[in-house]
Write a protein that holds these residues in place. Sequence first.
Motif, mmCIF file in Angstrom:
data_model
loop_
_atom_site.group_PDB
_atom_site.id
_atom_site.type_symbol
_atom_site.label_atom_id
_atom_site.label_comp_id
_atom_site.label_asym_id
_atom_site.label_seq_id
_atom_site.Cartn_x
_atom_site.Cartn_y
_atom_site.Cartn_z
ATOM 1 N N SER A 1 0.838 -1.115 0.058
ATOM 2 C CA SER A 1 0.127 0.029 0.064
ATOM 3 C C SER A 1 0.902 1.126 0.110
ATOM 4 O O SER A 1 2.071 1.282 0.578
ATOM 5 C CB SER A 1 -0.921 0.127 1.324
ATOM 6 N N VAL A 2 0.587 2.271 -0.789
ATOM 7 C CA VAL A 2 1.463 3.260 -0.768
ATOM 8 C C VAL A 2 0.706 4.680 -0.570
ATOM 9 O O VAL A 2 -0.542 4.759 -1.255
ATOM 10 C CB VAL A 2 1.842 3.311 -2.268
ATOM 11 N N THR A 3 1.256 5.477 -0.106
ATOM 12 C CA THR A 3 0.660 6.896 0.239
ATOM 13 C C THR A 3 1.871 8.010 -0.006
ATOM 14 O O THR A 3 3.035 7.933 0.481
ATOM 15 C CB THR A 3 0.237 6.800 1.708
ATOM 16 N N ALA A 4 1.575 9.044 -0.788
ATOM 17 C CA ALA A 4 2.495 10.155 -1.165
ATOM 18 C C ALA A 4 1.973 11.327 -0.556
ATOM 19 O O ALA A 4 0.834 11.730 -0.718
ATOM 20 C CB ALA A 4 2.538 9.993 -2.758
ATOM 21 N N SER A 5 2.902 12.144 0.060
ATOM 22 C CA SER A 5 2.439 13.367 0.691
ATOM 23 C C SER A 5 3.384 14.366 0.452
ATOM 24 O O SER A 5 4.535 14.053 0.511
ATOM 25 C CB SER A 5 2.142 13.013 2.335
ATOM 26 N N ASP A 6 3.052 15.724 0.180
ATOM 27 C CA ASP A 6 4.068 16.773 0.175
ATOM 28 C C ASP A 6 3.784 17.302 1.619
ATOM 29 O O ASP A 6 3.244 17.010 2.331
ATOM 30 C CB ASP A 6 3.652 17.620 -1.025
ATOM 31 N N GLU A 7 4.508 18.630 1.837
ATOM 32 C CA GLU A 7 4.472 19.235 3.081
ATOM 33 C C GLU A 7 3.082 19.631 3.715
ATOM 34 O O GLU A 7 2.980 20.004 4.830
ATOM 35 C CB GLU A 7 5.356 20.314 2.945
ATOM 36 N N ILE A 8 2.040 19.567 2.626
ATOM 37 C CA ILE A 8 0.848 20.001 3.007
ATOM 38 C C ILE A 8 -0.368 19.120 3.072
ATOM 39 O O ILE A 8 -1.045 19.011 3.657
ATOM 40 C CB ILE A 8 0.314 21.366 1.949
ATOM 41 N N ASP A 9 -0.271 18.099 1.855
ATOM 42 C CA ASP A 9 -1.465 17.210 1.505
ATOM 43 C C ASP A 9 -0.891 16.006 1.328
ATOM 44 O O ASP A 9 0.343 15.663 0.930
ATOM 45 C CB ASP A 9 -2.197 17.774 0.086
ATOM 46 N N VAL A 10 -1.758 15.240 1.601
ATOM 47 C CA VAL A 10 -1.802 13.663 1.044
ATOM 48 C C VAL A 10 -2.081 13.945 -0.334
ATOM 49 O O VAL A 10 -3.190 14.323 -0.926
ATOM 50 C CB VAL A 10 -2.511 12.697 1.738
#
Length: 148
Positions: free
Chosen positions: A103-112
């Motif tokens: 399972s993969v989740t990518a996030s930046d400094e603000i949002d998924v």
Amino acid sequence: MKSSPQVGDVHQFSFRVGENKVVPALYPESDIFLSMPDVFATGFMVGLMEWACTDHLRPHLAEGEGSLGVLVDVDHSAPTLPGQVVTVVVTCDKADGRRLGWSVTASDEIDVIGQGRHERMVVEWGRFQRKLDEKRARLQAICQANGG
């Protein structure tokens, strides 16, 4: 494989988005892509997710082995600007011999920005290269038969 990742193993991987990872850079041959905003491209996000999974898998591979992506099922739910850092967290959720899944989740400094699943198949590169050579030979035969 030397060993297999275990279901439940978690790995994190981060990457700063460059100007060359935006939508117009994905297919610069396309006027459609060139007219789109300079945001992190979905295709590059998927590639980053694959990179995170291969980074997790790397210590488990024997000499001469690698892996190929065989399933991608992810969404891309928020834009990311060049210069932002994207962190991908992968959790092994399938370890079935040479077929592995995360399972993969990518996030930046603000949002998924994206999440879903990715699967890879561990392969022996020599064997895979032989299959490519066979396919190349078949393609050449087809081209020759068609006068090309």
